[in-house]
Each structure stands twice: as structure tokens, then as C-alpha cells.
Scaffold this motif. Structure first.
Motif, PDB file in Angstrom:
ATOM      1  N   ASN A 127       0.819  -1.212   0.000  1.00 33.02           N
ATOM      2  CA  ASN A 127       0.000   0.000   0.000  1.00 33.02           C
ATOM      3  C   ASN A 127       0.854   1.263   0.000  1.00 33.02           C
ATOM      4  O   ASN A 127       0.551   2.231  -0.700  1.00 33.02           O
ATOM      5  CB  ASN A 127      -0.965  -0.016   1.185  1.00 33.02           C
ATOM      6  CG  ASN A 127      -2.054  -1.040   1.005  1.00 33.02           C
ATOM      7  OD1 ASN A 127      -2.799  -1.008   0.033  1.00 33.02           O
ATOM      8  ND2 ASN A 127      -2.150  -1.988   1.921  1.00 33.02           N
ATOM      9  N   ALA A 128       1.934   1.269   0.767  1.00 29.27           N
ATOM     10  CA  ALA A 128       2.829   2.420   0.754  1.00 29.27           C
ATOM     11  C   ALA A 128       3.515   2.547  -0.597  1.00 29.27           C
ATOM     12  O   ALA A 128       3.743   3.665  -1.088  1.00 29.27           O
ATOM     13  CB  ALA A 128       3.861   2.310   1.872  1.00 29.27           C
ATOM     14  N   ALA A 129       3.833   1.418  -1.230  1.00 28.20           N
ATOM     15  CA  ALA A 129       4.430   1.461  -2.568  1.00 28.20           C
ATOM     16  C   ALA A 129       3.434   2.023  -3.577  1.00 28.20           C
ATOM     17  O   ALA A 129       3.793   2.819  -4.451  1.00 28.20           O
ATOM     18  CB  ALA A 129       4.891   0.067  -2.986  1.00 28.20           C
ATOM     19  N   SER A 130       2.181   1.601  -3.467  1.00 26.22           N
ATOM     20  CA  SER A 130       1.146   2.167  -4.346  1.00 26.22           C
ATOM     21  C   SER A 130       1.027   3.670  -4.138  1.00 26.22           C
ATOM     22  O   SER A 130       0.842   4.433  -5.092  1.00 26.22           O
ATOM     23  CB  SER A 130      -0.204   1.488  -4.089  1.00 26.22           C
ATOM     24  OG  SER A 130      -0.176   0.131  -4.485  1.00 26.22           O
ATOM     25  N   ALA A 131       1.144   4.098  -2.873  1.00 23.03           N
ATOM     26  CA  ALA A 131       1.086   5.529  -2.581  1.00 23.03           C
ATOM     27  C   ALA A 131       2.247   6.268  -3.236  1.00 23.03           C
ATOM     28  O   ALA A 131       2.083   7.380  -3.744  1.00 23.03           O
ATOM     29  CB  ALA A 131       1.090   5.756  -1.074  1.00 23.03           C
ATOM     30  N   PHE A 156      -5.976   7.892  -1.476  1.00 25.91           N
ATOM     31  CA  PHE A 156      -6.450   7.053  -2.576  1.00 25.91           C
ATOM     32  C   PHE A 156      -7.313   5.928  -2.022  1.00 25.91           C
ATOM     33  O   PHE A 156      -7.240   5.576  -0.835  1.00 25.91           O
ATOM     34  CB  PHE A 156      -5.298   6.489  -3.420  1.00 25.91           C
ATOM     35  CG  PHE A 156      -4.445   5.429  -2.762  1.00 25.91           C
ATOM     36  CD1 PHE A 156      -4.881   4.113  -2.630  1.00 25.91           C
ATOM     37  CD2 PHE A 156      -3.169   5.735  -2.307  1.00 25.91           C
ATOM     38  CE1 PHE A 156      -4.088   3.136  -2.047  1.00 25.91           C
ATOM     39  CE2 PHE A 156      -2.361   4.769  -1.723  1.00 25.91           C
ATOM     40  CZ  PHE A 156      -2.827   3.462  -1.595  1.00 25.91           C
ATOM     41  N   VAL A 157      -8.146   5.392  -2.898  1.00 25.99           N
ATOM     42  CA  VAL A 157      -8.923   4.197  -2.581  1.00 25.99           C
ATOM     43  C   VAL A 157      -8.488   3.107  -3.545  1.00 25.99           C
ATOM     44  O   VAL A 157      -8.389   3.330  -4.747  1.00 25.99           O
ATOM     45  CB  VAL A 157     -10.450   4.451  -2.674  1.00 25.99           C
ATOM     46  CG1 VAL A 157     -10.875   4.875  -4.076  1.00 25.99           C
ATOM     47  CG2 VAL A 157     -11.231   3.220  -2.226  1.00 25.99           C
ATOM     48  N   SER A 158      -8.166   1.961  -3.001  1.00 30.75           N
ATOM     49  CA  SER A 158      -7.700   0.838  -3.801  1.00 30.75           C
ATOM     50  C   SER A 158      -8.739  -0.272  -3.792  1.00 30.75           C
ATOM     51  O   SER A 158      -9.138  -0.750  -2.727  1.00 30.75           O
ATOM     52  CB  SER A 158      -6.370   0.305  -3.250  1.00 30.75           C
ATOM     53  OG  SER A 158      -5.981  -0.867  -3.930  1.00 30.75           O
ATOM     54  N   LEU A 159      -9.170  -0.659  -4.987  1.00 28.84           N
ATOM     55  CA  LEU A 159     -10.083  -1.786  -5.139  1.00 28.84           C
ATOM     56  C   LEU A 159      -9.312  -2.948  -5.735  1.00 28.84           C
ATOM     57  O   LEU A 159      -9.355  -3.218  -6.940  1.00 28.84           O
ATOM     58  CB  LEU A 159     -11.254  -1.399  -6.052  1.00 28.84           C
ATOM     59  CG  LEU A 159     -12.296  -0.457  -5.461  1.00 28.84           C
ATOM     60  CD1 LEU A 159     -13.284  -0.017  -6.533  1.00 28.84           C
ATOM     61  CD2 LEU A 159     -13.037  -1.123  -4.309  1.00 28.84           C
ATOM     62  N   LEU A 197      -8.496   2.338   2.019  1.00 26.08           N
ATOM     63  CA  LEU A 197      -8.642   3.790   1.967  1.00 26.08           C
ATOM     64  C   LEU A 197      -7.416   4.351   2.668  1.00 26.08           C
ATOM     65  O   LEU A 197      -7.239   4.180   3.874  1.00 26.08           O
ATOM     66  CB  LEU A 197      -9.928   4.240   2.652  1.00 26.08           C
ATOM     67  CG  LEU A 197     -10.248   5.736   2.548  1.00 26.08           C
ATOM     68  CD1 LEU A 197     -10.420   6.172   1.104  1.00 26.08           C
ATOM     69  CD2 LEU A 197     -11.497   6.072   3.349  1.00 26.08           C
ATOM     70  N   PHE A 198      -6.547   5.020   1.906  1.00 24.61           N
ATOM     71  CA  PHE A 198      -5.197   5.379   2.348  1.00 24.61           C
ATOM     72  C   PHE A 198      -5.054   6.889   2.365  1.00 24.61           C
ATOM     73  O   PHE A 198      -5.376   7.558   1.378  1.00 24.61           O
ATOM     74  CB  PHE A 198      -4.192   4.752   1.382  1.00 24.61           C
ATOM     75  CG  PHE A 198      -2.734   4.990   1.700  1.00 24.61           C
ATOM     76  CD1 PHE A 198      -1.935   3.940   2.122  1.00 24.61           C
ATOM     77  CD2 PHE A 198      -2.138   6.232   1.524  1.00 24.61           C
ATOM     78  CE1 PHE A 198      -0.583   4.126   2.384  1.00 24.61           C
ATOM     79  CE2 PHE A 198      -0.797   6.436   1.785  1.00 24.61           C
ATOM     80  CZ  PHE A 198      -0.012   5.377   2.222  1.00 24.61           C
ATOM     81  N   SER A 246     -11.324  -0.502 -10.072  1.00 25.00           N
ATOM     82  CA  SER A 246     -11.542   0.886 -10.494  1.00 25.00           C
ATOM     83  C   SER A 246     -11.878   0.995 -11.973  1.00 25.00           C
ATOM     84  O   SER A 246     -12.216   2.082 -12.455  1.00 25.00           O
ATOM     85  CB  SER A 246     -10.302   1.733 -10.176  1.00 25.00           C
ATOM     86  OG  SER A 246      -9.191   1.328 -10.948  1.00 25.00           O
ATOM     87  N   ARG A 247     -11.825  -0.123 -12.694  1.00 23.22           N
ATOM     88  CA  ARG A 247     -12.247  -0.094 -14.099  1.00 23.22           C
ATOM     89  C   ARG A 247     -13.761   0.008 -14.226  1.00 23.22           C
ATOM     90  O   ARG A 247     -14.279   0.310 -15.296  1.00 23.22           O
ATOM     91  CB  ARG A 247     -11.736  -1.340 -14.824  1.00 23.22           C
ATOM     92  CG  ARG A 247     -10.237  -1.351 -15.043  1.00 23.22           C
ATOM     93  CD  ARG A 247      -9.809  -2.456 -15.985  1.00 23.22           C
ATOM     94  NE  ARG A 247      -9.968  -3.763 -15.382  1.00 23.22           N
ATOM     95  CZ  ARG A 247      -9.011  -4.396 -14.702  1.00 23.22           C
ATOM     96  NH1 ARG A 247      -7.830  -3.817 -14.544  1.00 23.22           N
ATOM     97  NH2 ARG A 247      -9.219  -5.597 -14.193  1.00 23.22           N
ATOM     98  N   SER A 248     -14.486  -0.276 -13.150  1.00 28.46           N
ATOM     99  CA  SER A 248     -15.949  -0.194 -13.163  1.00 28.46           C
ATOM    100  C   SER A 248     -16.395   1.209 -12.797  1.00 28.46           C
ATOM    101  O   SER A 248     -16.260   1.635 -11.656  1.00 28.46           O
ATOM    102  CB  SER A 248     -16.544  -1.202 -12.165  1.00 28.46           C
ATOM    103  OG  SER A 248     -17.924  -0.962 -11.979  1.00 28.46           O
TER     104      SER A 248
END
Length: 482
Positions: free
Chosen positions: A236-240, A252-255, A261-262, A398-400
Motif C-alpha cells: 500500500n505504501a508502494a502504491s502511494a 487514494f482508494v484501492s479496489l 482507503l489510504f 476501479s475499471r468499473s
């Protein structure tokens, strides 16, 4: 060139970027999860190495010249896993993963010790690393007695890459052994699980060097010179870092398999009773908070498997235009829940089924259930002192557009969709490799992508979503008592 390696639950992703942060190429290799007993979730660390070799091998065949020019490697990985290493660096048993809940009794016992919340800033969740070691001590004492090092999953990859036992702050904050405010291992908490600091890896910041690539691997991949391996980050920190969510007020919100929810924080703001995670970020002197739900796209994938229809087809049946919540409510607790309930034993449910309930109605309920679980995380973050005014959406879900409209309406904030590109954990890991190898200012590297589109809340449905959320909130205590 810089290489990001992201060890996910379902696969390893390798990504190459250049010094302008342009993605040159990426490749993935699949992984399987073993579930030998209910509530168990394990992987063989040898499979992580095989998958990494496969993914990097694809890059070598497609972008060999670029791979040969790599000067820094960054690591990302799923958090909390207990990879137990013997004195000869041999793996002692399969890694117990983040979504394994067997150690719920041990977690509750550790959490009852007030030192854990006071020093880590977090509840001791069953998925965290410390209760897993307590379970091993209670159930596999011979293995526990042989433990020379406890490594997180990405740090086992580092051991293979560099020969060094090293971790960093963001991932280590999810073990229940880190003094999160001081960014250091706690002797007190380690002793409470009959471990010592000598059994822990050396700590660095995520942006710092955490070793150098072994010559054998450098030669195999065509690289030369000193290739720095960065401290890296938990997924999650890497995604951030990939999304540029590193400054106060960004979120951000990650699905993904799980939901997150970060929010980035400039200060350490723990509130463990809210079941919000308060962790170190991958940057020095930076922290973050996040609410975590255990089943996000995993819930839709479960529904797809049961109905014999792909998740994409199910989503397409809903279209893009958001509808008012129907009469069916779904609780997405397929493997327990973290924020806000900290309940490893709760399980999911459909409520309100009728003869006229269709597959489409069930799909809508599944998406709304995940949405309301994320709303739970928002409320928990608010109670911990974090205000969120907008979020950026990442992850497969998030593609939806339907799902994003549902989230925007339930949270009452705009949801930004980044411009085309892959800004997830592998990209963030590559950025960390760049910073560690070059000494660049992290804030100048970890910039946010351009926004391609914004999904706003559907104001006409706000009241019906509020009513449905109140109904959703009332159901957890009702089924918990059964």
C-alpha cells in the motif's frame, strides 16, 4: 533504468522505468495460494523466486538492453506475512499470509497487553506477523525453536537478491513489533512473543539502499556495476509512492483483492480503537493511516465463481449509470474483517433475498457492500483525525465506473481516475529504486499522475445511499450475535 518488483498475493509484477519515469515495459508471473484448512492462507517462498525469475526473464527477452542498464531495484510486497528462516537461511515452513486468520486467539491475547497498542499505534490484528509467531510457538514448537530470522515476504525476495536480512519501516509497521513513532524495533514487544532483535532484519527507510544485487543475478540479467536494491515498501505504501500520495491531505482508494482507503500524514496520528492502521510511510519522517477491508474485488470474484460468470460480465450488466440501492444488502466479510470491526471470525451474508432477486441485483448488492465497507473506513479515519476531500481510485475494481460512482456517492467525495498508465505498487517500487540509486529528492520523484476523469457523487441518490448505509451498519451486530 530502474526495476520495480511487486510481490502480490496472486503474482509477481516486474516493471522497468527510465530516468524520466517513463514505463519501458512490464511483465507478470502468476502465484497460487494454498488454503489447507479453513482460515489458513499460505504460499511457498520458493514460488516467489520462481515467479520473479519468470517475470524478469520476460523483460530480458523483450527489453534486454533496458534491463541491462538497470542501476536501482525497488521492492514492494504483500504485508504481514511470516516467512521463517533458519540459521542457514533455509525456509522452515510455508509463509503464513496476510489474510490467514488462524492466530485470532493469539492476536487477542497480545492485544490485551496495553504495550502493543501504546507502542505500535495499532490493534494486534490476526493477520499481523506477531500473532502468527505466537501461533507457531504454540502449535509448531520445533519450528519456532529453529527461527533465526523472521522476514516479510518482499524481504525474503531481498535476501535472495542481495544476501542481506533487511526490511524497512512501512512494511515492518505491520508486524506488531515496531515502535511506530520511533521507527525502531521494540525489545519489549519482541520479548512478549519470546523473540529478540537479533531475529529481526536490519531496518532502513524505504528510500534508502537496502543492499546490492548479487553478482550471480546481475550477470544472469545482463546487468553490470553496483545495482542498488532500495528498502522499498509494503504494497500500500508502494502504491502511494506510485500515485504520489505522500503529502498531507492526499488520499487514494484501492479496489484490489482487499480494499484500502489510504491517507498520507505529516505526523504520527494513532487511534488503535478505531481499527485504523497507523503505519510509517516509505519516506523518512512521514506516516500514513489506512482503513483496510479484507474482501474487495475478492468479493466480486467470489460472486463470479458462484454464478459461473466473469466479474467483467457481472459488472457490465449494471452499466455505468448508478442506481439507488435495492432491497438486498451484502456483507463482504468472506474472510473476516479489519476496519472497523477487527473480527477474524465474522463471515459474509446476503440479507433481503426474495423470489424476484436477480443475478444483477446480487451483483449490485456485492458492489454496494464493498462500497459501504469502505465508507466504514472513512468514518474510522475521520474519528482518528484525518479529513479526506477527494480520493484517487486504483486497482482492478476501479475499471468499473458504476463502482466508482457508488463509492463517490457513499463517501460524498469526488473520485479521480488517473490518466492512462500503471501507477500501482510496481511503479512505486521502481520509483523507490530510482531514489535509492540516485539520491533524488523523493518529493520531486513521487508526483501524482494527471487526472483523466473525475467521478462525482450522484447527489440525487445521496439520501438513499445514506439510508442503505445505516441498514448495512445495523447488520454487523445482528449477525455477530448469531
Amino acid at each position: 533504468m530502474y526495476l520495480g518488483l511487486d510481490l502480490g498475493t496472486s503474482g509477481v509484477k516486474a516493471m522497468l522505468i527510465d530516468d524520466r519515469q517513463t514505463v519501458i515495459g512490464s511483465a507478470t508471473a502468476a502465484l497460487d495460494v494454498s488454503r489447507p484448512h479453513p482460515g489458513w492462507s499460505e504460499q511457498n517462498p520458493a514460488d516467489w523466486i520462481s515467479a520473479t525469475l519468470d517475470a524478469v526473464g520476460i523483460l530480458k527477452s523483450t527489453h534486454g538492453q533496458a534491463l541491462a542498464a538497470v542501476r536501482g531495484i525497488g521492492l514492494s510486497g504483500h504485508m504481514h506475512g511470516a516467512t521463517l528462516i533458519g540459521a542457514d537461511d533455509a525456509v522452515l515452513r510455508p509463509c503464513i499470509l496476510w489474510n490467514d486468520t488462524r492466530s485470532h486467539a493469539e492476536a487477542a491475547k497480545l492485544d490485551a497487553d496495553p504495550r502493543f497498542r501504546a507502542l505500535t499505534g495499532n490493534i494486534v490484528f490476526p493477520g499481523f506477523t506477531a500473532p502468527k509467531l505466537a501461533w507457531v510457538k504454540n502449535n509448531e514448537p520445533d519450528i519456532f525453536g529453529k527461527v533465526a530470522k523472521v522476514l516479510l515476504p518482499k524481504d525474503y525476495l531481498r535476501l535472495w537478491l542481495t544476501g542481506e536480512h533487511v526490511s524497512e519501516m512501512s512494511d515492518s509497521a505491520g508486524t506488531s513489533w515496531l515502535d511506530t513513532g520511533k521507527r525502531a524495533w521494540s525489545d519489549e514487544l519482541l520479548a512478549a512473543t519470546d523473540l529478540t532483535k537479533e531475529q529481526m532484519p536490519r531496518l532502513v527507510e524505504g528510500t534508502e539502499a537496502g543492499g546490492s544485487l548479487r553478482g550471480e543475478l546481475a550477470s544472469q540479467w545482463g546487468m553490470s556495476g553496483n545495482v542498488v536494491v532500495a528498502g522499498g515498501a509494503g504494497d500500500n505504501a508502494a502504491s502511494a509512492c506510485g500515485m504520489g500520495t505522500v503529502r498531507e491531505g492526499q488520499a487514494f482508494v484501492s479496489l484490489g483483492t482487499s480494499g484500502v482507503l489510504f491517507a498520507a500524514n505529516a505526523a504520527y496520528l494513532p487511534k488503535p480503537e478505531s481499527a485504523v492502521h497507523a503505519f510509517c510511510h516509505a519516506l523518512p519522517d512521514t506516516w500514513h493511516q489506512m482503513g483496510v477491508i479484507l474482501s474487495a474485488t475478492d468479493a466480486l470474484n467470489w460472486h463470479a465463481k458462484v454464478t459461473g460468470t466473469s466479474a467483467g460480465e457481472l459488472s457490465a450488466e449494471l452499466g455505468d449509470e448508478l442506481q439507488a440501492p435495492g432491497g438486498v444488502t451484502f456483507l463482504p466479510y468472506l474472510s473476516g474483517e479489519r476496519t472497523p470491526h477487527n473480527d477474524a471470525r465474522i463471515r459474509g451474508a446476503f440479507i433481503g433475498l426474495a423470489h424476484e432477486t436477480s443475478r444483477k441485483a446480487l451483483t449490485q448488492a456485492v458492489m454496494e457492500g464493498v462500497t459501504f465497507a469502505i465508507r466504514d473506513s472513512l468514518e474510522a479515519l475521520k474519528s482518528a483525525g484525518t479529513s479526506i476531500e477527494r480520493v484517487t481510485a486504483i486497482g482492478g475494481g476501479s475499471r468499473s465506473r458504476y463502482w466508482l460512482a457508488s463509492i463517490a456517492t457513499a463517501l460524498g467525495v469526488p473520485v479521480d481516475i488517473p490518466a492512462d498508465g500503471d501507477f500501482g505498487a510496481a511503479f512505486g517500487a521502481a520509483r523507490l529504486g530510482l531514489v535509492a540509486a540516485t539520491g533524488s529528492d523523493p518529493l520531486s520523484v513521487f508526483t501524482a499522475p494527471k487526472t483523466a476523469e473525475t467521478v462525482d457523487p450522484v447527489s440525487a441518490l445521496s439520501s438513499s445511499y445514506e439510508e442503505a448505509y445505516r441498514r448495512y451498519r445495523a447488520l454487523y451486530p445482528a449477525i455477530k450475535s448469531l
